[in-house]
Design an enzyme around this catalytic site. Structure first.
Site, PDB file in Angstrom:
ATOM      1  N   PRO A 139       0.818  -1.220   0.000  1.00 54.93           N
ATOM      2  CG  PRO A 139      -0.230  -1.210   2.085  1.00 54.93           C
ATOM      3  CD  PRO A 139       0.585  -2.061   1.178  1.00 54.93           C
ATOM      4  CD  GLU A 162       2.799  -5.188  11.466  1.00 59.82           C
ATOM      5  OE1 GLU A 162       2.907  -3.952  11.442  1.00 59.82           O
ATOM      6  OE2 GLU A 162       1.706  -5.773  11.430  1.00 59.82           O
ATOM      7  CG  ASP A 173     -10.029  -2.517 -22.684  1.00 64.69           C
ATOM      8  OD1 ASP A 173     -11.119  -2.898 -23.101  1.00 64.69           O
ATOM      9  OD2 ASP A 173      -9.091  -3.244 -22.366  1.00 64.69           O
TER      10      ASP A 173
HETATM   11  N1  ADE Z   1      -0.852  -5.134   0.315  1.00 61.69           N
HETATM   12  C1  ADE Z   1      -1.780  -4.808   1.222  1.00 61.69           C
HETATM   13  N2  ADE Z   1      -2.592  -3.845   0.767  1.00 61.69           N
HETATM   14  C2  ADE Z   1      -2.169  -3.545  -0.496  1.00 61.69           C
HETATM   15  C3  ADE Z   1      -2.600  -2.635  -1.487  1.00 61.69           C
HETATM   16  N3  ADE Z   1      -3.620  -1.808  -1.313  1.00 61.69           N
HETATM   17  N4  ADE Z   1      -1.923  -2.615  -2.665  1.00 61.69           N
HETATM   18  C4  ADE Z   1      -0.876  -3.440  -2.855  1.00 61.69           C
HETATM   19  N5  ADE Z   1      -0.424  -4.313  -1.959  1.00 61.69           N
HETATM   20  C5  ADE Z   1      -1.067  -4.371  -0.780  1.00 61.69           C
END
Ligand code: ADE
Length: 242
Positions: A87, A114, A167
């Protein structure tokens, strides 16, 4: 192209790639999938892949040794991207997808717990990718999202060679709506232009709907795309109709 996935949950990846267009892409040779469990690169009796974080705190951290040796061994092409799903990464766009699809190998690293030891990132990772601003329990589902988006762009994977280019996002605009039979469903009729229209009329309707949808839902995309005089004329019509 080769796509290698490094994951502690190989079955999750294997089962999802065993269907539909991903399976067909593999069967026709457009893509070769490899799925690797860093646990198989451990050297201790208990096959341990994680450890407690330095400095203390909750959660576990993926140990560098098995992960690094695993990725080094499966990365065989000189142009390979090593993509870590996190993320904290750059939010995935169709531009990333096109770049990855142009390579001969993509190695996708799925994080867990983690996270992974920072030195793995420094040593091996070429790209960090997020699929959106929300947190999942692991990188497997994000990896599958990335792989699906990349593989469908490979030559010969989609039945209709042009369909990927038309697309949403490829053209910088959202796609027009689609209809099939029956002509009237629960009182809702298919737009006349599609039923009776000649080719030129259908094309015009589709372009106009594509512009209207993008204007309504993603004005940020519309601001970035290059519009010609035909598009500007259609947009003027859309605005006049509002
Ligand atoms: N791992 C956990 N959440 C994620 C996300 N939103 N994007 C990519 N990898 C992740």
């Amino acid at each position: 192209m080769r796509v290698d996935v490094v994951t502690l949950f190989p079955e999750m990846i294997a089962s999802a790639l065993d269907f539909s267009i991903m399976a067909r892409a593999r069967d026709t040779g457009a893509v070769q999938f490899g799925i690797h469990n860093p646990r198989d690169w451990t050297t201790d009796r208990h096959r341990i892949v994680d450890d407690t974080p330095y400095g203390g705190g909750a959660g576990m951290v993926l140990k560098p040794e098995p992960l690094v040796v695993c990725v080094e061994e499966v990365t065989t092409k000189t142009d390979a991207a090593v993509v870590f799903m996190t993320p904290q990464g750059a939010q995935l766009t169709q531009a990333h997808v096109r770049r990855f699809a142009s390579l001969s190998q993509m190695v996708v690293l799925c994080g867990h717990y983690e996270g992974l030891d920072e030195r793995v990132r420094q040593l091996l990772v070429t790209d960090e990718i997020s699929i959106g601003d929300y947190v999942l329990t692991g990188g497997e589902l994000p990896a599958l999202v990335l792989i699906d988006a990349v593989v469908r762009l490979l030559r010969g994977v989609l039945g209709n060679e042009t369909s990927a280019l038309e697309d949403s996002f490829e053209a910088g605009l959202l796609e027009h709506p689609h209809y099939t039979r029956p002509p009237v469903f629960r009182g809702m009729a298919v737009p006349e232009e599609l039923v009776e229209g000649d080719h030129a009329q259908v094309r015009r309707w589709r372009r106009k709907m594509s512009l209207a949808r993008t204007l309504e839902r993603r004005p940020d995309l519309l601001a970035r795309v290059e519009l010609d005089s035909y598009d500007r004329e259609l947009l003027a019509e859309i605005l006049a109709e509002e």
